[in-house]
Write a protein that holds these residues in place. Structure first.
Motif, PDB file in Angstrom:
ATOM      1  N   ILE A 258       0.833  -1.108  -0.003  1.00 35.97           N
ATOM      2  CA  ILE A 258       0.143   0.029   0.038  1.00 35.97           C
ATOM      3  C   ILE A 258       0.796   1.365   0.055  1.00 35.97           C
ATOM      4  CG2 ILE A 258      -0.228  -0.046   2.408  1.00 35.97           C
ATOM      5  CD1 ILE A 258      -3.019   1.098   2.149  1.00 35.97           C
ATOM      6  N   VAL A 259       0.796   2.127  -0.823  1.00 35.28           N
ATOM      7  CA  VAL A 259       1.693   3.350  -1.112  1.00 35.28           C
ATOM      8  C   VAL A 259       1.001   4.546  -0.927  1.00 35.28           C
ATOM      9  CG1 VAL A 259       2.931   4.164  -3.035  1.00 35.28           C
ATOM     10  CG2 VAL A 259       3.030   1.728  -2.797  1.00 35.28           C
ATOM     11  N   LYS A 260       1.758   5.535  -0.338  1.00 32.93           N
ATOM     12  CA  LYS A 260       1.330   6.925  -0.218  1.00 32.93           C
ATOM     13  C   LYS A 260       1.535   7.764  -1.540  1.00 32.93           C
ATOM     14  CE  LYS A 260       1.966   9.134   3.695  1.00 32.93           C
ATOM     15  NZ  LYS A 260       2.469  10.017   4.620  1.00 32.93           N
ATOM     16  N   LEU A 261       0.730   8.403  -2.061  1.00 30.68           N
ATOM     17  CA  LEU A 261       1.148   9.116  -3.354  1.00 30.68           C
ATOM     18  C   LEU A 261       1.017  10.607  -2.857  1.00 30.68           C
ATOM     19  CD1 LEU A 261      -0.661   7.295  -6.218  1.00 30.68           C
ATOM     20  CD2 LEU A 261       1.540   7.269  -5.579  1.00 30.68           C
TER      21      LEU A 261
ATOM     22  N   VAL B 263      -3.108   0.388  -3.737  1.00 28.75           N
ATOM     23  CA  VAL B 263      -3.002  -0.705  -3.472  1.00 28.75           C
ATOM     24  C   VAL B 263      -1.950  -1.510  -4.544  1.00 28.75           C
ATOM     25  CG1 VAL B 263      -3.622  -3.189  -2.920  1.00 28.75           C
ATOM     26  CG2 VAL B 263      -4.471  -1.054  -1.809  1.00 28.75           C
ATOM     27  N   LEU B 264      -0.904  -2.230  -4.355  1.00 30.70           N
ATOM     28  CA  LEU B 264      -0.102  -2.728  -5.209  1.00 30.70           C
ATOM     29  C   LEU B 264      -0.004  -4.294  -5.264  1.00 30.70           C
ATOM     30  CD1 LEU B 264       2.963  -0.440  -5.737  1.00 30.70           C
ATOM     31  CD2 LEU B 264       0.915  -0.127  -6.867  1.00 30.70           C
TER      32      LEU B 264
ATOM     33  N   PRO C 225      -3.044  -0.574 -10.408  1.00 30.19           N
ATOM     34  CA  PRO C 225      -3.031  -0.185  -8.910  1.00 30.19           C
ATOM     35  C   PRO C 225      -4.565   0.200  -8.649  1.00 30.19           C
ATOM     36  CG  PRO C 225      -1.262   0.702 -10.019  1.00 30.19           C
ATOM     37  CD  PRO C 225      -2.094  -0.024 -11.190  1.00 30.19           C
ATOM     38  N   VAL C 226      -4.930  -0.034  -7.248  1.00 32.37           N
ATOM     39  CA  VAL C 226      -6.529   0.150  -6.975  1.00 32.37           C
ATOM     40  C   VAL C 226      -6.230   1.491  -6.046  1.00 32.37           C
ATOM     41  CG1 VAL C 226      -8.447  -0.598  -5.663  1.00 32.37           C
ATOM     42  CG2 VAL C 226      -7.077  -2.212  -7.333  1.00 32.37           C
TER      43      VAL C 226
END
Length: 373
Positions: free
Chosen positions: A296-299, A308-309, A319-320
């Motif tokens: 899970i990634v902070k953009l 979510v990757l 990516p969701v």
């Protein structure tokens, strides 16, 4: 209203591990009454005795109420055909798909099919991987077959079978040894056994990020990042002290030393363009050896809505984007299961893209140069 995605689970395990026996048992559970099962072939120890009616040569209805079909040619074509019949009302609606692989199968191509085909992505989401391991023969199988090691490494659930064959002190030592080895290969997978009826359908098939019955994704349990961090520490202790505790020598052909898992976190956000380039570099330099990646990634464009990757080798699920963080931890969390890749290489590459204040370009250049070397 859009329909929730259909969860897809992959059931794998090496030859003789007990996949079909487990599937027979699970399909009697009402929890899977509305499931569809795709298997490679009907065998002598297959699920034939559960069949009650053949709809046609490809799709059959089982006594449990499930539907079952065989893989005829291409898996993607089989899944499209099954979904099309469901949409036309030719077969009853199902709420889950289970794919049983052959014992010799590398699970990666099956995961690729679910994660990369645009038609499947419109209706399905990968729920997770269930790997069956024979407790009695498991050590020898892992020593001799790279496919068996990959099956364990990418699993979300591991089911240990034939534990009842391990008797006496020697059997107890064998059980401890196989559990330790499975934990080393995959510290985050939930380990269940069949001899105490732990491997129930509900425990096995409520593992994924895309459970349609949940309002928000259970990212914390899906990632299990803390388990990978604990596994890394345990592995380092074992490397320094393990020879004092046992005298078991593995076959020199074993693959455990090449496959490792790790996780890391990052508080700084990454730009959408930076994330895209990071994933492209992963594919280019490490794709074949990246057995599984999730996170899970902070953009930077919207830190309150993470993405979510989920990736397997060269293939990444689109990516969701989540509406909000699913828990109080708003850091990027990434988990990797890899072959012959060191953690600092990937972590350094990612952090180079998140260094927004100073040294970002230099860090990125240094990392890409080391990749080229």
């Amino acid at each position: 209203m859009p329909q929730p995605p259909i969860p897809v689970a992959v059931l794998t395990g090496f030859l003789g591990a007990g996949k079909t026996t487990l599937l027979n048992f699970l399909l009697k559970d009402p929890f899977l009454a509305d499931a569809a099962v795709i298997i490679n072939e009907f065998g002598d120890v297959g699920i034939d005795h559960l069949l009650v009616e053949r709809s046609d040569e490809n799709v059959v209805e089982m006594a449990s109420g499930c539907l079952c079909c065989t893989i005829r040619g291409d898996l993607i074509d089989t899944m499209h055909d099954l979904l099309a019949r469901r949409g036309r009302g030719e077969i009853k609606a199902f709420n889950r798909i289970i794919i049983e692989t052959t014992g010799l199968a590398d699970p990666a191509p099956v995961l690729h099919a679910v994660m990369s085909d645009p038609g499947l992505l419109a209706t399905c989401r990968l729920e997770g991987v269930i790997t069956v391991v024979d407790a009695f023969n498991g050590m020898a199988t892992l020593d001799a077959h790279a496919e068996a090691v990959k099956q364990v490494a990418v699993a979300d659930r591991i089911v240990l079978t034939k534990v009842d064959l391990l008797e006496g002190r020697e059997g107890e030592d064998m059980l401890f040894a196989i559990i330790a080895r499975l934990r080393k290969l995959n510290p985050a997978a939930r380990l269940l056994t069949t001899h105490r009826n732990e491997a129930t359908a509900e425990r096995l098939f409520t593992m994924g990020l895309f459970d349609p019955t949940k309002k928000t994704p259970d990212v914390q349990n899906w990632l299990a990042a803390e388990a990978y961090a604990t596994g890394e520490k345990r592995g380092r202790r074992h490397a320094h002290h393990g020879h004092h505790h046992h005298d078991h020598h593995h076959d020199v052909s074993r693959h455990d030393e090449h496959i490792r898992s790790f996780s890391f976190t990052e508080a700084n956000a990454i730009s959408p363009q930076g994330l895209e380039l990071f994933l492209e570099l992963l594919r280019s330099y490490h794709g074949a050896n990246m057995l599984r990646m999730k996170g899970i990634v902070k953009l930077a464009d919207d830190p309150s809505s993470p993405v979510v990757l989920h990736g397997v080798q060269h293939v990444f699920h689109p990516p969701v984007r989540l509406a909000a963080w699913p828990d109080a931890d708003h850091r990027t969390r990434l988990v990797f299961i890899v072959k012959d890749i060191e953690k600092p290489m990937i972590e350094g590459l990612f952090k180079a893209f998140t260094d927004q204040i100073s040294g970002g370009a230099d860090a990125f250049t240094d990392t890409t140069l080391s990749l080229n070397r």
